[in-house]
Every structure is written in structure tokens, then in C-alpha cells.
Design a protein around this motif. Structure first.
Motif, PDB file in Angstrom:
ATOM      1  N   PRO A  51      32.704  50.953  49.027  1.00  0.00           N
ATOM      2  CA  PRO A  51      32.997  51.911  47.945  1.00  0.00           C
ATOM      3  C   PRO A  51      32.140  51.634  46.718  1.00  0.00           C
ATOM      4  N   GLU A  52      32.036  52.627  45.869  1.00  0.00           N
ATOM      5  CA  GLU A  52      31.360  52.448  44.582  1.00  0.00           C
ATOM      6  C   GLU A  52      32.235  51.545  43.713  1.00  0.00           C
ATOM      7  N   PHE A  53      31.602  50.637  42.980  1.00  0.00           N
ATOM      8  CA  PHE A  53      32.374  49.737  42.131  1.00  0.00           C
ATOM      9  C   PHE A  53      31.537  49.285  40.946  1.00  0.00           C
ATOM     10  N   ASP A  54      32.230  48.887  39.899  1.00  0.00           N
ATOM     11  CA  ASP A  54      31.618  48.321  38.708  1.00  0.00           C
ATOM     12  C   ASP A  54      31.707  46.801  38.852  1.00  0.00           C
ATOM     13  N   SER A  55      30.570  46.139  39.001  1.00  0.00           N
ATOM     14  CA  SER A  55      30.539  44.702  39.276  1.00  0.00           C
ATOM     15  C   SER A  55      31.252  43.865  38.218  1.00  0.00           C
ATOM     16  N   ILE A  56      31.053  44.209  36.964  1.00  0.00           N
ATOM     17  CA  ILE A  56      31.656  43.431  35.879  1.00  0.00           C
ATOM     18  C   ILE A  56      33.172  43.597  35.890  1.00  0.00           C
ATOM     19  N   LEU A  58      35.009  44.520  38.386  1.00  0.00           N
ATOM     20  CA  LEU A  58      35.522  43.913  39.612  1.00  0.00           C
ATOM     21  C   LEU A  58      35.627  42.397  39.448  1.00  0.00           C
ATOM     22  N   PHE A  59      34.601  41.777  38.863  1.00  0.00           N
ATOM     23  CA  PHE A  59      34.639  40.330  38.644  1.00  0.00           C
ATOM     24  C   PHE A  59      35.834  39.942  37.788  1.00  0.00           C
ATOM     25  N   PHE A  60      36.028  40.636  36.670  1.00  0.00           N
ATOM     26  CA  PHE A  60      37.134  40.276  35.786  1.00  0.00           C
ATOM     27  C   PHE A  60      38.490  40.621  36.403  1.00  0.00           C
ATOM     28  N   GLY A  61      38.547  41.665  37.217  1.00  0.00           N
ATOM     29  CA  GLY A  61      39.776  41.969  37.936  1.00  0.00           C
ATOM     30  C   GLY A  61      40.135  40.871  38.929  1.00  0.00           C
ATOM     31  N   LEU A  62      39.128  40.410  39.665  1.00  0.00           N
ATOM     32  CA  LEU A  62      39.350  39.310  40.616  1.00  0.00           C
ATOM     33  C   LEU A  62      39.692  38.012  39.885  1.00  0.00           C
ATOM     34  N   LEU A  63      39.003  37.753  38.781  1.00  0.00           N
ATOM     35  CA  LEU A  63      39.276  36.554  37.992  1.00  0.00           C
ATOM     36  C   LEU A  63      40.700  36.571  37.442  1.00  0.00           C
ATOM     37  N   PHE A  64      41.119  37.701  36.917  1.00  0.00           N
ATOM     38  CA  PHE A  64      42.461  37.825  36.354  1.00  0.00           C
ATOM     39  C   PHE A  64      43.521  37.612  37.426  1.00  0.00           C
ATOM     40  N   ARG A  65      43.326  38.233  38.573  1.00  0.00           N
ATOM     41  CA  ARG A  65      44.298  38.093  39.663  1.00  0.00           C
ATOM     42  C   ARG A  65      44.322  36.662  40.188  1.00  0.00           C
ATOM     43  N   TYR A  66      43.153  36.071  40.365  1.00  0.00           N
ATOM     44  CA  TYR A  66      43.062  34.690  40.839  1.00  0.00           C
ATOM     45  C   TYR A  66      43.728  33.751  39.830  1.00  0.00           C
ATOM     46  N   ALA A  67      43.503  33.998  38.544  1.00  0.00           N
ATOM     47  CA  ALA A  67      44.095  33.152  37.506  1.00  0.00           C
ATOM     48  C   ALA A  67      45.616  33.269  37.504  1.00  0.00           C
ATOM     49  N   LEU A  68      46.144  34.481  37.633  1.00  0.00           N
ATOM     50  CA  LEU A  68      47.598  34.645  37.684  1.00  0.00           C
ATOM     51  C   LEU A  68      48.195  33.920  38.890  1.00  0.00           C
ATOM     52  N   ASN A  69      47.583  34.126  40.052  1.00  0.00           N
ATOM     53  CA  ASN A  69      48.066  33.450  41.255  1.00  0.00           C
ATOM     54  C   ASN A  69      47.959  31.933  41.118  1.00  0.00           C
ATOM     55  N   THR A  70      46.893  31.466  40.492  1.00  0.00           N
ATOM     56  CA  THR A  70      46.691  30.029  40.303  1.00  0.00           C
ATOM     57  C   THR A  70      47.750  29.438  39.379  1.00  0.00           C
TER      58      THR A  70
END
Length: 147
Positions: A51-56, A58-70
Motif C-alpha cells: 500500500p501507499e504509505f508515509d515513511s515518517i 509509519l516510523f513514528f506510528g510503529l515507534l509509538f506502538r512499540y513503546a507502549l507495548n514495551t
């Protein structure tokens, strides 16, 4: 067994609360995080283009989710073992794993694009789900038994 649970009511309550927080992160993933791959991997992703995505974003979305789970996972480790050294060690491992996984994620996207969707699926899975806690708890428990 029941006596142990009754003696540790607050510990059991905190563990249930932390697990519910992990469930809440998963339940509200569409509202909380930018991730166009959520819908992509629900479909027949092996035949669809990425899919089309905005890299920046997406990175911060993944970082935020990873940080919450961590953070929640580190809370689980602390409640179970009551050792701040284990929490420090686990947090260092979480940071190292994030760096490795995020680099692998973007390498797969940019260098392999539509060729390796299954590998992208699994690397992303480690980024967005608290899978590492399933490895750390038994490992730390085994280490504690052998002390």
C-alpha cells in the motif's frame, strides 16, 4: 495454589490490569496508530502490491506502538520479578530489538518491495505485538531458578 493467589491479590490485579492494557492497545490499533499495513495484511497480501504509505508517519506510528507495548511489558516483568535490574536489562534488549527490527522492516520494504511479503509480515508482527514478553518471562524465570 489458591492460597498463593489470595496472598498476592495486588500482584494478580496489577498483572490483569497490564494484560488488559495490552489488549486495549490491540483493540484500538486502528484509532491510535498510523499503519496502512493493518488493512493490507488482513487481505490477500501475497498477491497485492504494497500500500501507499508515509515513511515518517509509519516510523513514528510503529515507534509509538512499540513503546507502549514495551512500557506495559516492562511493567509485567517488574510485577512478576520485583527486580529493577531485570527491567533495566529487558529495556536495553527492547531498544536493541527495535533498532534491528525497524531497520529490517524498512530494508524489506525498500529493497524487496513485493517479493518478500511474508518476511515483512513477520518482522512487522514483532514490531507491533508484544511477542518479546513471551520470550523474556520464561527466560528470566529460568534464570531466577538457577541462581
Amino acid at each position: 495454589m489458591l492460597n498463593d493467589i489470595l496472598k498476592n491479590k495486588s500482584k494478580v490485579f496489577l498483572l490483569i490490569l497490564l494484560v488488559l492494557l495490552l489488549v486495549g492497545i490491540r483493540a484500538f490499533e486502528n484509532q491510535l496508530f498510523y499503519d496502512p499495513f493493518l488493512v493490507y495484511f488482513e487481505r490477500d497480501y501475497k498477491t497485492l502490491p504494497l500500500p501507499e504509505f508515509d515513511s515518517i508517519r509509519l516510523f513514528f506510528g510503529l515507534l509509538f506502538r512499540y513503546a507502549l507495548n514495551t512500557i506495559v511489558s516492562l511493567g509485567v516483568i517488574y510485577v512478576l520479578f520485583k527486580e529493577i535490574e531485570l527491567v533495566k536489562f529487558a529495556s536495553i534488549l527492547y531498544v536493541i530489538f527495535f533498532l534491528i527490527l525497524i531497520v529490517a522492516f524498512y530494508c524489506i520494504i525498500y529493497f524487496y518491495a513485493d517479493q518478500n511479503n511474508l518476511m515483512l509480515f513477520y518482522v512487522r508482527r514483532f514490531l507491533i505485538q508484544p511477542i518479546l514478553i513471551l520470550l523474556f518471562i520464561p527466560g528470566f524465570y529460568y534464570q531466577k531458578l538457577n541462581k
